[in-house]
Design a protein around this motif. Structure first.
Motif, PDB file in Angstrom:
ATOM      1  N   UNK A 166      12.873  13.406  12.769  1.00 55.77           N
ATOM      2  CA  UNK A 166      11.973  12.464  12.110  1.00 55.77           C
ATOM      3  C   UNK A 166      12.018  12.671  10.603  1.00 55.77           C
ATOM      4  N   UNK A 167      11.471  11.704   9.885  1.00 55.35           N
ATOM      5  CA  UNK A 167      11.397  11.758   8.421  1.00 55.35           C
ATOM      6  C   UNK A 167       9.988  11.357   8.035  1.00 55.35           C
ATOM      7  N   UNK A 168       9.351  12.181   7.206  1.00 61.57           N
ATOM      8  CA  UNK A 168       7.982  11.835   6.862  1.00 61.57           C
ATOM      9  C   UNK A 168       7.350  12.791   5.887  1.00 61.57           C
ATOM     10  N   UNK A 169       6.033  12.692   5.810  1.00 61.63           N
ATOM     11  CA  UNK A 169       5.263  13.425   4.812  1.00 61.63           C
ATOM     12  C   UNK A 169       5.080  14.880   5.213  1.00 61.63           C
ATOM     13  N   UNK A 170       5.354  15.751   4.249  1.00 65.11           N
ATOM     14  CA  UNK A 170       5.103  17.184   4.449  1.00 65.11           C
ATOM     15  C   UNK A 170       4.710  17.784   3.112  1.00 65.11           C
ATOM     16  N   UNK A 171       3.441  18.198   2.923  1.00 63.42           N
ATOM     17  CA  UNK A 171       2.387  18.272   3.935  1.00 63.42           C
ATOM     18  C   UNK A 171       2.036  16.881   4.490  1.00 63.42           C
ATOM     19  N   UNK A 172       1.482  16.895   5.688  1.00 63.94           N
ATOM     20  CA  UNK A 172       1.148  15.648   6.360  1.00 63.94           C
ATOM     21  C   UNK A 172       0.184  14.818   5.521  1.00 63.94           C
ATOM     22  N   UNK A 173       0.432  13.523   5.482  1.00 60.68           N
ATOM     23  CA  UNK A 173      -0.447  12.623   4.754  1.00 60.68           C
ATOM     24  C   UNK A 173      -0.160  12.525   3.276  1.00 60.68           C
ATOM     25  N   UNK A 174       0.859  13.221   2.780  1.00 57.69           N
ATOM     26  CA  UNK A 174       1.205  13.177   1.351  1.00 57.69           C
ATOM     27  C   UNK A 174       2.417  12.272   1.159  1.00 57.69           C
ATOM     28  N   UNK A 175       2.226  11.020   0.687  1.00 59.08           N
ATOM     29  CA  UNK A 175       3.351  10.092   0.578  1.00 59.08           C
ATOM     30  C   UNK A 175       4.326  10.443  -0.546  1.00 59.08           C
ATOM     31  N   UNK A 176       3.966  11.420  -1.376  1.00 62.72           N
ATOM     32  CA  UNK A 176       4.852  11.817  -2.481  1.00 62.72           C
ATOM     33  C   UNK A 176       5.753  12.986  -2.124  1.00 62.72           C
ATOM     34  N   UNK A 177       5.643  13.488  -0.886  1.00 67.33           N
ATOM     35  CA  UNK A 177       6.455  14.639  -0.459  1.00 67.33           C
ATOM     36  C   UNK A 177       6.985  14.374   0.938  1.00 67.33           C
ATOM     37  N   UNK A 178       8.162  13.774   0.988  1.00 65.73           N
ATOM     38  CA  UNK A 178       8.736  13.423   2.288  1.00 65.73           C
ATOM     39  C   UNK A 178      10.066  14.128   2.504  1.00 65.73           C
ATOM     40  N   UNK A 179      10.328  14.462   3.766  1.00 63.47           N
ATOM     41  CA  UNK A 179      11.555  15.167   4.104  1.00 63.47           C
ATOM     42  C   UNK A 179      11.874  14.980   5.578  1.00 63.47           C
ATOM     43  N   UNK A 180      13.110  15.305   5.955  1.00 65.80           N
ATOM     44  CA  UNK A 180      13.499  15.307   7.371  1.00 65.80           C
ATOM     45  C   UNK A 180      12.787  16.453   8.061  1.00 65.80           C
TER      46      UNK A 180
ATOM     47  N   UNK B  15       0.841  -1.195   0.000  1.00 63.55           N
ATOM     48  CA  UNK B  15       0.000   0.000   0.000  1.00 63.55           C
ATOM     49  C   UNK B  15       0.882   1.253   0.000  1.00 63.55           C
ATOM     50  N   UNK B  16       1.921   1.216   0.831  1.00 60.87           N
ATOM     51  CA  UNK B  16       2.838   2.350   0.917  1.00 60.87           C
ATOM     52  C   UNK B  16       4.194   1.828   1.383  1.00 60.87           C
ATOM     53  N   UNK B  17       5.240   2.540   1.004  1.00 60.11           N
ATOM     54  CA  UNK B  17       6.579   2.151   1.434  1.00 60.11           C
ATOM     55  C   UNK B  17       7.413   3.403   1.627  1.00 60.11           C
ATOM     56  N   UNK B  18       8.497   3.256   2.360  1.00 54.99           N
ATOM     57  CA  UNK B  18       9.365   4.389   2.655  1.00 54.99           C
ATOM     58  C   UNK B  18      10.794   3.867   2.765  1.00 54.99           C
ATOM     59  N   UNK B  19      11.717   4.552   2.096  1.00 53.88           N
ATOM     60  CA  UNK B  19      13.145   4.246   2.217  1.00 53.88           C
ATOM     61  C   UNK B  19      13.828   5.470   2.823  1.00 53.88           C
ATOM     62  N   UNK B  20      14.731   5.235   3.755  1.00 51.34           N
ATOM     63  CA  UNK B  20      15.370   6.368   4.436  1.00 51.34           C
ATOM     64  C   UNK B  20      16.854   6.102   4.625  1.00 51.34           C
TER      65      UNK B  20
END
Length: 203
Positions: free
Chosen positions: A189-203, A176-181
């Motif tokens: 932390x590392x994650x979605x910004x804006x929140x909930x957007x899996x195509x825009x991730x950053x520290x 459903x979703x994946x993340x490489x860091x």
């Protein structure tokens, strides 16, 4: 880019180059129309007759809709930010439910290994409500789980890694979703910004 399609079904045709050892193909589509979500399909192995360039697609298949449950944020090196129910500062993963309904997590799995999608199952009866965020302690201390405070059976690596959220659908677990860091600084932390957007991730 598809605009103004209303309720008509859409057909997406493409070619892919099969790579040795890769048995699945992931298609990711985004739209302001919430009916388009991530999906995954397993193409047949390459052999004579398995490709149909220039003619009717003999391998057409429907992509099953998957819920909008995303990996929202992770903290691999939690030194002082947040303590778990045992008072430990351990790594964590946060999910977010962007659906308008609650999601039963019984058919979902989390893993730190793409080759082993079913590494950890959510505790029985786990549900995530609409708009809710759920924190999972990724500390390899599943025995510390209590109601509402799940602990995964794997630990996030400080030096970098992957996380896969999969869902049982059409006879198999599908991503459903994946993340490489990469390595992330302590208490960052590392994650979605804006929140909930899996195509825009950053520290």
């Amino acid at each position: 880019s598809l605009v103004g399609y209303g309720s008509k079904p859409l057909t997406l045709s493409y070619r892919y180059l099969e790579t040795l050892g890769e048995l699945e193909l992931t298609a990711a589509m985004t739209s302001t129309d919430l009916s388009i979500t991530h999906a995954l399909l397993t193409p047949p192995p390459s052999d004579v007759g398995s490709t149909t360039p220039g003619t009717t697609n003999a391998l057409a298949d429907a992509l099953p809709p998957l819920p909008r449950l995303w990996i929202n944020e992770i903290m691999p090196t939690n030194a002082t930010t947040l303590a778990d129910n045992m008072g430990d500062y351990d790594p964590w993963i946060e999910l977010i439910n962007l659906e308008t309904n609650a999601i039963d997590l019984g058919t979902f799995r989390l893993s730190d290994d793409y080759a082993f999608l079913t590494r950890w199952a959510f505790p029985g009866g786990s549900v995530i409500n609409p708009g809710q965020r759920l924190l999972i302690w990724a500390d390899d201390e599943a025995s510390e789980t209590i109601p509402g405070v799940p602990h995964a059976a794997f630990r996030l690596s400080r030096s970098g890694g992957v996380i896969a959220l999969s869902h049982y659908s059409a006879g198999s677990f599908r991503v459903v979703d994946y993340l490489a860091y990469d390595a992330i600084e302590e208490d960052s932390s590392y994650g979605s910004y804006p929140e909930g957007d899996p195509d825009a991730r950053q520290v």
